[in-house]
Design an enzyme around this catalytic site. Structure first.
Site, PDB file in Angstrom:
ATOM      1  N   ARG A  83       0.832  -1.209   0.000  1.00  0.00           N
ATOM      2  CA  ARG A  83       0.000   0.000   0.000  1.00  0.00           C
ATOM      3  C   ARG A  83       0.864   1.257   0.000  1.00  0.00           C
ATOM      4  O   ARG A  83       0.543   2.246  -0.670  1.00  0.00           O
ATOM      5  CB  ARG A  83      -0.935  -0.005   1.215  1.00  0.00           C
ATOM      6  CG  ARG A  83      -2.124  -0.941   1.006  1.00  0.00           C
ATOM      7  CD  ARG A  83      -3.065  -0.924   2.183  1.00  0.00           C
ATOM      8  NE  ARG A  83      -3.552   0.400   2.499  1.00  0.00           N
ATOM      9  CZ  ARG A  83      -4.098   0.729   3.666  1.00  0.00           C
ATOM     10  NH1 ARG A  83      -4.217  -0.168   4.617  1.00  0.00           N
ATOM     11  NH2 ARG A  83      -4.533   1.957   3.881  1.00  0.00           N
ATOM     12  N   VAL A 115      -3.896   6.942   6.079  1.00  0.00           N
ATOM     13  CA  VAL A 115      -2.497   6.649   6.378  1.00  0.00           C
ATOM     14  C   VAL A 115      -1.596   7.058   5.207  1.00  0.00           C
ATOM     15  O   VAL A 115      -0.392   6.840   5.241  1.00  0.00           O
ATOM     16  CB  VAL A 115      -2.318   5.154   6.748  1.00  0.00           C
ATOM     17  CG1 VAL A 115      -3.006   4.868   8.079  1.00  0.00           C
ATOM     18  CG2 VAL A 115      -2.868   4.222   5.667  1.00  0.00           C
ATOM     19  N   HIS A 131      -4.883   7.455  12.451  1.00  0.00           N
ATOM     20  CA  HIS A 131      -4.669   6.004  12.314  1.00  0.00           C
ATOM     21  C   HIS A 131      -3.240   5.665  11.902  1.00  0.00           C
ATOM     22  O   HIS A 131      -2.983   4.569  11.415  1.00  0.00           O
ATOM     23  CB  HIS A 131      -5.673   5.413  11.308  1.00  0.00           C
ATOM     24  CG  HIS A 131      -7.097   5.419  11.805  1.00  0.00           C
ATOM     25  ND1 HIS A 131      -8.194   5.225  10.993  1.00  0.00           N
ATOM     26  CD2 HIS A 131      -7.603   5.594  13.063  1.00  0.00           C
ATOM     27  CE1 HIS A 131      -9.304   5.278  11.718  1.00  0.00           C
ATOM     28  NE2 HIS A 131      -8.975   5.514  12.969  1.00  0.00           N
ATOM     29  N   CYS A 142       9.647  -2.988  21.570  1.00  0.00           N
ATOM     30  CA  CYS A 142      10.113  -1.843  22.377  1.00  0.00           C
ATOM     31  C   CYS A 142       9.560  -0.508  21.864  1.00  0.00           C
ATOM     32  O   CYS A 142       9.791   0.525  22.486  1.00  0.00           O
ATOM     33  CB  CYS A 142      11.641  -1.812  22.428  1.00  0.00           C
ATOM     34  SG  CYS A 142      12.433  -1.345  20.871  1.00  0.00           S
ATOM     35  N   CYS A 173      14.382  -5.624  14.904  1.00  0.00           N
ATOM     36  CA  CYS A 173      14.641  -4.346  15.579  1.00  0.00           C
ATOM     37  C   CYS A 173      16.129  -4.232  15.909  1.00  0.00           C
ATOM     38  O   CYS A 173      16.750  -5.224  16.302  1.00  0.00           O
ATOM     39  CB  CYS A 173      13.804  -4.281  16.862  1.00  0.00           C
ATOM     40  SG  CYS A 173      14.105  -2.775  17.819  1.00  0.00           S
TER      41      CYS A 173
HETATM   42  P1  OAD Z   1     -14.600   4.012   4.176  1.00  0.00           P
HETATM   43  O1  OAD Z   1     -14.141   3.179   3.036  1.00  0.00           O
HETATM   44  O2  OAD Z   1     -15.340   3.326   5.268  1.00  0.00           O
HETATM   45  O3  OAD Z   1     -15.557   5.170   3.633  1.00  0.00           O
HETATM   46  C1  OAD Z   1     -15.153   5.966   2.554  1.00  0.00           C
HETATM   47  C2  OAD Z   1     -16.220   7.007   2.321  1.00  0.00           C
HETATM   48  O4  OAD Z   1     -15.750   7.848   1.279  1.00  0.00           O
HETATM   49  C3  OAD Z   1     -17.570   6.451   1.884  1.00  0.00           C
HETATM   50  O5  OAD Z   1     -18.612   7.025   2.670  1.00  0.00           O
HETATM   51  C4  OAD Z   1     -17.684   6.896   0.428  1.00  0.00           C
HETATM   52  O6  OAD Z   1     -19.032   7.173   0.032  1.00  0.00           O
HETATM   53  C5  OAD Z   1     -16.848   8.143   0.430  1.00  0.00           C
HETATM   54  N1  OAD Z   1     -16.286   8.509  -0.885  1.00  0.00           N
HETATM   55  C6  OAD Z   1     -16.016   7.714  -1.943  1.00  0.00           C
HETATM   56  N2  OAD Z   1     -15.488   8.436  -2.952  1.00  0.00           N
HETATM   57  C7  OAD Z   1     -15.430   9.716  -2.511  1.00  0.00           C
HETATM   58  C8  OAD Z   1     -14.989  10.944  -3.087  1.00  0.00           C
HETATM   59  N3  OAD Z   1     -14.487  10.989  -4.330  1.00  0.00           N
HETATM   60  N4  OAD Z   1     -15.072  12.072  -2.348  1.00  0.00           N
HETATM   61  C9  OAD Z   1     -15.592  12.049  -1.089  1.00  0.00           C
HETATM   62  N5  OAD Z   1     -16.022  10.915  -0.499  1.00  0.00           N
HETATM   63  C10 OAD Z   1     -15.949   9.772  -1.197  1.00  0.00           C
HETATM   64  O7  OAD Z   1     -13.327   4.821   4.712  1.00  0.00           O
HETATM   65  P2  OAD Z   1     -13.129   5.524   6.118  1.00  0.00           P
HETATM   66  O8  OAD Z   1     -14.398   6.055   6.660  1.00  0.00           O
HETATM   67  O9  OAD Z   1     -11.984   6.446   5.967  1.00  0.00           O
HETATM   68  O10 OAD Z   1      -8.935   2.152   9.515  1.00  0.00           O
HETATM   69  O11 OAD Z   1     -12.663   4.281   6.981  1.00  0.00           O
HETATM   70  C11 OAD Z   1     -12.302   4.458   8.300  1.00  0.00           C
HETATM   71  C12 OAD Z   1     -11.238   3.469   8.676  1.00  0.00           C
HETATM   72  O12 OAD Z   1     -11.638   2.127   8.348  1.00  0.00           O
HETATM   73  C13 OAD Z   1      -9.922   3.629   7.937  1.00  0.00           C
HETATM   74  O13 OAD Z   1      -9.106   4.650   8.453  1.00  0.00           O
HETATM   75  C14 OAD Z   1      -9.299   2.290   8.131  1.00  0.00           C
HETATM   76  C15 OAD Z   1     -10.493   1.441   7.780  1.00  0.00           C
HETATM   77  O14 OAD Z   1     -10.471   0.126   8.194  1.00  0.00           O
HETATM   78  C16 OAD Z   1      -7.757   1.625   9.874  1.00  0.00           C
HETATM   79  O15 OAD Z   1      -6.973   1.198   9.063  1.00  0.00           O
HETATM   80  C17 OAD Z   1      -7.525   1.612  11.350  1.00  0.00           C
END
Ligand code: OAD
Length: 269
Positions: A83, A115, A131, A142, A173
């Site tokens: 990624r 990220v 995140h 550590c 590490c």
């Molecule tokens: P999601 O994949 O859950 O949601 C993405 C959102 O972006 C959706 O509501 C889409 O409708 C919207 N979307 C898609 N294209 C878009 C665009 N061009 N402009 C604006 N919005 C758009 O992603 P997150 O809410 O960021 O966590 O997910 C939260 C967390 O879940 C992430 O940070 C990650 C994931 O598992 C970790 O890795 C800890």
């Protein structure tokens, strides 16, 4: 909160009942809460969008939990490295760039669940990562930070599934045994970085406008952040082409992509 959904910035700005134009014009302290949709138009997949979201093709339990790391660190490390390489091959979009321009003229604080480093590469100065980051690493024992050579981020090939990933062993590490270097990313089941959280809370209490951009609002505790602003009466505006879990609680929702809506919003100033 009044739910007020518009198909684009122009219709939101033109609506007599909407305060969007005065909010944007008068805002001196803006907080942006961004999620994966912010980077979608750069070519970075979101997590939950139908067909294209990461969690449609990859198993979150195998890749993004603390248990996954301890069960198979090679798989988890390889997936995050892939990624990181993929993000290096894309560029900030017009939405990232609009926020950077806005930040040059006003106090714009960005708290992102992402990220990737696209806000920073667009030129935004005040960015915090709730995140973690694809480009930060630390020991799994550590916790000492580790620098990896920039070579590890070059080259990109979409593995398709986690079974097709090119496997890379996490380095040992330099400070402890038997520590291994892991991505400094918040896995499900782990706490968020305290400093990023506190900075975001503080910025939200001082904000006069909050933009919630590209998040489904299903992952806690990040999804609770807009409510800090709402509870203080601060206007909260969502940008998301699709209704999210947060839409019913927004003062105004603009049903458009970030790369289209944010430059138009900036234009209202
Ligand atoms: P999601 O994949 O859950 O949601 C993405 C959102 O972006 C959706 O509501 C889409 O409708 C919207 N979307 C898609 N294209 C878009 C665009 N061009 N402009 C604006 N919005 C758009 O992603 P997150 O809410 O960021 O966590 O997910 C939260 C967390 O879940 C992430 O940070 C990650 C994931 O598992 C970790 O890795 C800890």
């Amino acid at each position: 909160m009044v739910q007020n959904v518009f198909s684009d910035v122009a219709s939101a700005a033109a609506d007599d009942a909407s305060d969007l134009v005065p909010w944007v014009r008068s805002a001196q302290k803006i907080v942006v809460l961004s999620g994966a949709g912010m980077s979608a138009e750069s070519g970075v997949p979101t997590f939950r969008d139908a067909h294209t979201g990461f969690w449609q093709h990859y198993d979150v339990e195998q890749l993004a939990t603390a248990d996954a790391w301890w069960a198979n660190p090679q798989l988890v490390y390889s997936w995050y490295l892939w990624r990181a390489r993929m993000v290096r091959s894309v560029a900030p979009n017009a939405g990232h760039e609009a926020l950077a321009r806005w930040g040059a003229a006003a106090d714009v604080f960005i708290s992102t669940q992402n990220v990737d480093d696209l806000h920073e590469r667009a030129g935004s100065a005040a960015v915090t990562h709730l995140h973690g980051s694809l480009y930060a690493f630390r020991c799994d024992e550590c916790a000492q930070p580790a620098q990896l050579s920039s070579d590890v981020f070059s080259g990109v090939a979409d593995p398709g599934t986690d079974e097709d990933l090119v496997m890379v062993e996490p380095p040992e590490c330099n400070h402890c045994q038997p520590g291994r270097i892991r991505p400094d990313i918040v896995f499900f089941g782990e706490f968020l970085p305290q400093q990023a959280w506190q900075q975001t809370e503080q910025a939200l209490t001082q904000a006069d406008l909050v933009l919630v951009v590209g998040t489904s609002g299903v992952v806690q505790p990040a999804a609770s952040l807009p409510f800090i602003a709402s509870s203080l009466g601060t206007p909260v505006v969502e940008i998301n082409p699709v209704a999210s879990e947060l839409t019913p609680f927004m003062d105004l929702s603009i049903a458009a992509g970030a790369a289209v809506a944010l430059p138009q919003l900036l234009h209202l100033r």
